[in-house]
Design a protein around this motif. Structure first.
Motif, PDB file in Angstrom:
ATOM      1  N   GLN A   1      78.485  35.774-116.659  1.00 46.26           N
ATOM      2  CA  GLN A   1      78.148  37.009-115.954  1.00 46.26           C
ATOM      3  C   GLN A   1      76.764  37.497-116.347  1.00 46.26           C
ATOM      4  O   GLN A   1      76.061  38.098-115.561  1.00 46.26           O
ATOM      5  CB  GLN A   1      79.184  38.094-116.264  1.00 46.26           C
TER       6      GLN A   1
ATOM      7  N   PHE B   1      85.360  43.382-106.294  1.00 44.95           N
ATOM      8  CA  PHE B   1      86.090  42.686-105.233  1.00 44.95           C
ATOM      9  C   PHE B   1      87.316  43.444-104.720  1.00 44.95           C
ATOM     10  O   PHE B   1      88.172  42.849-104.061  1.00 44.95           O
ATOM     11  CB  PHE B   1      86.505  41.281-105.675  1.00 44.95           C
TER      12      PHE B   1
ATOM     13  N   MET C   1      84.620  31.981-112.532  1.00 45.08           N
ATOM     14  CA  MET C   1      84.876  33.302-111.950  1.00 45.08           C
ATOM     15  C   MET C   1      83.783  34.312-112.323  1.00 45.08           C
ATOM     16  O   MET C   1      83.548  35.276-111.599  1.00 45.08           O
ATOM     17  CB  MET C   1      86.240  33.838-112.402  1.00 45.08           C
ATOM     18  N   GLY C   2      83.133  34.080-113.466  1.00 44.19           N
ATOM     19  CA  GLY C   2      82.058  34.970-113.875  1.00 44.19           C
ATOM     20  C   GLY C   2      80.873  34.972-112.911  1.00 44.19           C
ATOM     21  O   GLY C   2      80.065  35.888-112.928  1.00 44.19           O
TER      22      GLY C   2
ATOM     23  N   THR D   1      86.145  44.895-111.678  1.00 43.12           N
ATOM     24  CA  THR D   1      84.827  45.129-112.276  1.00 43.12           C
ATOM     25  C   THR D   1      83.744  44.339-111.555  1.00 43.12           C
ATOM     26  O   THR D   1      82.584  44.719-111.576  1.00 43.12           O
ATOM     27  CB  THR D   1      84.782  44.783-113.787  1.00 43.12           C
ATOM     28  N   LEU D   2      84.129  43.226-110.909  1.00 47.53           N
ATOM     29  CA  LEU D   2      83.132  42.468-110.156  1.00 47.53           C
ATOM     30  C   LEU D   2      82.941  43.031-108.756  1.00 47.53           C
ATOM     31  O   LEU D   2      82.158  42.505-107.960  1.00 47.53           O
ATOM     32  CB  LEU D   2      83.539  40.990-110.055  1.00 47.53           C
TER      33      LEU D   2
ATOM     34  N   LEU E   1      77.914  35.588-106.105  1.00 47.60           N
ATOM     35  CA  LEU E   1      78.219  34.901-104.852  1.00 47.60           C
ATOM     36  C   LEU E   1      78.598  35.882-103.753  1.00 47.60           C
ATOM     37  O   LEU E   1      78.325  35.646-102.584  1.00 47.60           O
ATOM     38  CB  LEU E   1      79.381  33.925-105.072  1.00 47.60           C
ATOM     39  N   GLY E   2      79.235  36.976-104.122  1.00 50.37           N
ATOM     40  CA  GLY E   2      79.705  37.916-103.105  1.00 50.37           C
ATOM     41  C   GLY E   2      80.940  37.384-102.397  1.00 50.37           C
ATOM     42  O   GLY E   2      81.527  36.379-102.813  1.00 50.37           O
TER      43      GLY E   2
ATOM     44  N   ARG F   1      83.142  33.214-119.910  1.00 43.60           N
ATOM     45  CA  ARG F   1      83.094  33.858-118.602  1.00 43.60           C
ATOM     46  C   ARG F   1      82.153  35.066-118.639  1.00 43.60           C
ATOM     47  O   ARG F   1      81.381  35.296-117.709  1.00 43.60           O
ATOM     48  CB  ARG F   1      84.502  34.289-118.197  1.00 43.60           C
TER      49      ARG F   1
ATOM     50  N   PHE G   1      87.343  33.220-122.176  1.00 49.64           N
ATOM     51  CA  PHE G   1      86.989  34.563-121.697  1.00 49.64           C
ATOM     52  C   PHE G   1      85.554  34.930-122.068  1.00 49.64           C
ATOM     53  O   PHE G   1      84.819  35.521-121.289  1.00 49.64           O
ATOM     54  CB  PHE G   1      87.952  35.588-122.297  1.00 49.64           C
TER      55      PHE G   1
ATOM     56  N   TYR H   1      83.094  42.399-118.534  1.00 49.19           N
ATOM     57  CA  TYR H   1      84.338  42.863-119.148  1.00 49.19           C
ATOM     58  C   TYR H   1      85.110  41.658-119.654  1.00 49.19           C
ATOM     59  O   TYR H   1      85.341  40.693-118.915  1.00 49.19           O
ATOM     60  CB  TYR H   1      85.146  43.628-118.089  1.00 49.19           C
TER      61      TYR H   1
ATOM     62  N   LYS I   1      88.676  32.158-102.937  1.00 49.46           N
ATOM     63  CA  LYS I   1      88.091  32.558-104.215  1.00 49.46           C
ATOM     64  C   LYS I   1      88.542  33.972-104.589  1.00 49.46           C
ATOM     65  O   LYS I   1      88.948  34.221-105.727  1.00 49.46           O
ATOM     66  CB  LYS I   1      86.574  32.458-104.065  1.00 49.46           C
TER      67      LYS I   1
ATOM     68  N   LEU J   1      90.945  35.008-107.743  1.00 45.27           N
ATOM     69  CA  LEU J   1      90.444  35.929-108.771  1.00 45.27           C
ATOM     70  C   LEU J   1      91.364  37.143-108.912  1.00 45.27           C
ATOM     71  O   LEU J   1      91.767  37.508-110.018  1.00 45.27           O
ATOM     72  CB  LEU J   1      89.031  36.378-108.403  1.00 45.27           C
TER      73      LEU J   1
ATOM     74  N   ASP K   1      87.262  26.552-114.303  1.00 43.04           N
ATOM     75  CA  ASP K   1      87.445  27.404-113.131  1.00 43.04           C
ATOM     76  C   ASP K   1      87.461  28.885-113.531  1.00 43.04           C
ATOM     77  O   ASP K   1      86.871  29.722-112.848  1.00 43.04           O
ATOM     78  CB  ASP K   1      88.747  27.021-112.431  1.00 43.04           C
ATOM     79  N   VAL K   2      88.116  29.192-114.638  1.00 42.70           N
ATOM     80  CA  VAL K   2      88.155  30.584-115.087  1.00 42.70           C
ATOM     81  C   VAL K   2      86.748  31.068-115.429  1.00 42.70           C
ATOM     82  O   VAL K   2      86.354  32.187-115.079  1.00 42.70           O
ATOM     83  CB  VAL K   2      89.089  30.733-116.315  1.00 42.70           C
TER      84      VAL K   2
ATOM     85  N   ARG L   1      77.454  47.973-111.250  1.00 43.18           N
ATOM     86  CA  ARG L   1      78.419  46.871-111.343  1.00 43.18           C
ATOM     87  C   ARG L   1      77.787  45.555-111.779  1.00 43.18           C
ATOM     88  O   ARG L   1      78.400  44.768-112.480  1.00 43.18           O
ATOM     89  CB  ARG L   1      79.115  46.665-110.003  1.00 43.18           C
TER      90      ARG L   1
ATOM     91  N   TYR M   1      81.221  34.966-109.622  1.00 48.66           N
ATOM     92  CA  TYR M   1      81.654  35.443-108.299  1.00 48.66           C
ATOM     93  C   TYR M   1      80.873  36.662-107.833  1.00 48.66           C
ATOM     94  O   TYR M   1      80.662  36.846-106.649  1.00 48.66           O
ATOM     95  CB  TYR M   1      83.151  35.772-108.305  1.00 48.66           C
ATOM     96  N   ARG M   2      80.480  37.498-108.774  1.00 45.66           N
ATOM     97  CA  ARG M   2      79.753  38.698-108.381  1.00 45.66           C
ATOM     98  C   ARG M   2      78.468  38.337-107.628  1.00 45.66           C
ATOM     99  O   ARG M   2      78.143  38.915-106.598  1.00 45.66           O
ATOM    100  CB  ARG M   2      79.439  39.524-109.631  1.00 45.66           C
TER     101      ARG M   2
ATOM    102  N   LEU N   1      89.276  41.938-113.759  1.00 44.47           N
ATOM    103  CA  LEU N   1      87.950  41.362-113.560  1.00 44.47           C
ATOM    104  C   LEU N   1      87.527  41.505-112.105  1.00 44.47           C
ATOM    105  O   LEU N   1      86.380  41.846-111.813  1.00 44.47           O
ATOM    106  CB  LEU N   1      87.931  39.884-113.964  1.00 44.47           C
TER     107      LEU N   1
END
Lengths: 369, 282
Positions: free
Chosen positions: B170, A181, B114-115, A178-179, B120-121, B166, B163, B93, A164, A168, B110-111, B88, B117-118, A175
């Motif tokens: 977030q 990672f 990605m939003g 900013t997340l 999820l870590g 996404r 976008f 963005y 993942k 990304l 899938d894109v 954060r 993921y934060r 991105l």
């Protein structure tokens, strides 16, 4: 106990699979040439580590290689960041410097040992089965196979764990940042994997041809699919298949195994380039030809529709003269007319072109679209 | 600095208290060339703010510097009173569409995922919950039917909506968008505007780099005029003036002549075309 023949093929296939895995991300990050740079400059790290520990089997050699690989990337980026040289030029400056330093050290201090320049550059897979991994006297197979297998496992585990994050950071580094990672960390992690993988492919194909294994299969696979997991799987399959195919090609032609493997990779890519169902050149040419015909049919229908009732219909709609009005070659015009007749868009009567209902619909449709 | 203060000093300077975004003395330079010079910006929460200025004014750089994507030579950024590192989770963005490779082998869904993921870590993979959140975000921008499309097969406007979806996933307090209206179709423009209003209604703050002066009064509450230095920022009615525009754009303000024209009421839903005709690019 495997035969040397099977062992060689296994080493080649496992090596190619590992290269394809990390190579996929290099290609997607548009860093294909970085694999060339890394695979060359790690020679310096290997030689330095070898001179320090005096043992070719030492894991320090792998570490030395990984460190120089990462150093290469860091130097290229530092040079690029000055904005005084472009990135490709920076690559072309950094890796020959490190590589030549490695070659000089090798020639100067390690001339007597097995680490000789030709083998390093081109690999010698045929000799790989002679170098056994035999801890405590039990023969567990060729050392290269353990090495390549270990690296393949490492690559697969790292990619599975951080799939993942890699995806990304590769698709959208902004991105990722900013997340939270840390794209730089991911970047250098990947570069370390590439370096270690290059060391392992060393025995199989030598330094010069690693780039073929890292770039060829992923580039070919990218023509066949637009999903990342499938792309990775296909790249691994194509890489391994090319490796085995290359082995047999080398036996058949009695040439270097490394050369034959790289050539097979190139051949597989060429096949994909020509024959890929969507993106292949053949499919594209066929699509263009179809589009050209469809467009020509619409143009012809519009032309006849505009003129068939007009005072100049006798000239504009004459079957043997339409090509002059549409600026077509006579042969092309005849082919289009025949295709139009086949589809019952129009008829030829007394040398004049007359639209049928379907042709009139086509003209109307094309004009109002 | 001899630069005159063009805004009233905040009650508690440099704490960013009560502000969604507080930027102080932000300076970004590429080698010795300043791209942003001593920029201040204060955005109260729940606003839609447009950042406008001529090409090369540093609009995108401002966003990237606020988000920590380019290093700042000087200055301070606070998001809801907190430095970036601790904020954060609160910022989203939407980069320029051209900043990524749309040939990347992945799907629209899938894109958007990605939003998530934060939240999820590291290491944890998105599961059904994340995918459902992504799908409903795609639905909100009218893209649910195209969720499985490879992203290069989408039109420019559809890519922009991916976008946006996404950013929706977030679900952040403050969202920064870089030229979301650039080269999009009417449907997408409408979708973006609706989305912005929806975000504002939920108390979110959105900072948008924008190039179309004509639509600023219709789409936004606040505006910042930027040309390397901040010219002005504040409510559109107060700072979107002929004088400020002239300061930001120099002589090239064809827009000013058009300003006298009767413009449709903000959010004229019945006539989505108004924002597309008579548009002037400074």
């Amino acid at each position: 106990m495997m035969s040397p023949q099977v062992e060689i093929q296994l080493i080649a296939a496992v090596t190619a699979a590992a290269c394809s895995l990390v190579g996929t991300f290099l290609v997607l990050r548009r860093m294909a040439m970085m694999s060339d740079a890394i695979s060359h400059s790690i020679l310096l790290g290997i030689v330095v580590a070898f001179l320090a520990v005096g043992d070719l089997a030492s894991p320090w050699l792998v570490l030395g290689a990984a460190v120089t690989g990462v150093l290469t990337v860091a130097l290229v980026e530092t040079l690029h960041r000055t904005r005084l040289v472009k990135e490709d030029a920076a690559i072309g400056l950094v890796f020959p410097a490190l590589f030549s330093l490695g070659v000089i050290l090798l020639a100067r201090h390690a001339g007597a040992v097995h680490l000789d320049t030709d083998v390093v550059l081109l690999g010698e897979l045929a000799f790989a089965p002679f170098d056994r991994f035999a801890p405590g006297g039990t023969d567990l197979g060729p050392r290269s196979l353990w090495m390549a297998g270990g690296v393949l496992l490492l690559d697969a585990a790292a990619l599975a764990l951080f799939f993942k994050e890699l995806k990304l950071a590769t698709f959208d580094a902004g991105l990722a940042a900013t997340l939270g990672f840390a794209p730089a960390l991911i970047h250098y992690g990947l570069m370390s994997l590439v370096s270690v993988t290059a060391v392992a492919s060393f025995d199989a194909v030598g330094l010069v041809l690693v780039v073929a294994l890292m770039v060829g299969p992923p580039a070919a696979a990218h023509l066949l699919t637009d999903r990342l997991p499938r792309l990775l799987g296909l790249a691994v399959l194509m890489g391994a298949a090319s490796a085995v195919g290359g082995y047999w090609l080398a036996r058949w032609l009695d040439v270097s195994i490394a050369g034959a493997m790289a050539a097979t990779v190139g051949f597989v890519f060429l096949l994909a380039l020509l024959l890929a169902p969507q993106r292949g050149l053949v499919a594209a040419a066929r699509r263009r030809a179809t589009q050209r015909l469809e467009f020509a049919l619409a143009m012809l229908a519009i032309h006849v529709a505009q003129h068939e009732c007009g005072p100049d219909a006798g000239d504009e709609c004459r079957a043997d003269r339409v090509h002059l009005h549409l600026h077509w070659e006579p042969d092309f015009s005849e082919a289009v007319l025949r295709a139009a007749e086949q589809r019952r868009l129009l008829r030829r009567e007394d040398g004049l072109v007359r639209l049928d209902e379907a042709g009139r619909d086509l003209a109307r449709g094309a004009l109002t679209r | 600095m001899t630069q005159p203060a063009t805004h009233p000093a905040p009650a508690a300077p440099h704490t960013g208290a009560g502000l969604a975004v507080a930027v102080h003395d932000l300076t970004v330079a590429y080698r010795d060339k300043p791209v942003l010079w001593d920029v201040d910006l204060e955005v109260p929460p729940g606003l839609l703010l447009a950042v406008v200025g001529p090409n090369g004014a540093g609009k995108s750089t401002l966003l990237k510097a606020i988000l920590g994507l380019v290093p700042a030579a000087a200055g301070q950024v606070l998001i809801h009173g907190e430095p970036l590192a601790r904020a954060r989770d609160r910022i989203g963005y939407v980069p320029q569409r051209g900043s990524v490779d749309w040939d990347f082998p992945t799907s629209a869904l899938d894109v958007v995922t990605m939003g998530t993921y934060r939240r999820l870590g590291w290491v944890r993979r998105p599961g059904r919950r994340e995918r459902e959140a992504a799908l409903s975000a795609l639905e909100r921008v009218g893209m649910a039917a195209l969720a499985d499309r490879q992203i290069s097969q989408l039109s420019g406007g559809q890519q922009q909506r991916v976008f946006l979806a996404r950013a929706l996933v977030q679900d952040t307090d403050v969202t920064f968008m870089d030229e979301p209206f650039q080269g999009v179709d009417a449907v997408t423009e409408r979708a973006i505007v609706d989305l912005l209003k929806d975000l504002r209604a939920r108390g979110r703050t959105v900072v948008v780099v924008h190039h179309d002066l004509q639509t600023v009064p219709d789409y936004f509450d606040w505006v910042m005029l930027l040309n390397v230095r901040r010219i002005a920022s504040g409510p559109v009615a107060e700072v979107f003036t002929e004088e400020n525009l002239r300061l930001a754009y120099g002589g090239r303000v064809g827009f000013l002549e058009r300003k006298a024209d009767p413009t449709p009421a903000p959010g004229g839903r019945d006539d989505p075309a108004t924002s597309h005709f008579g548009r002037i690019r400074p």
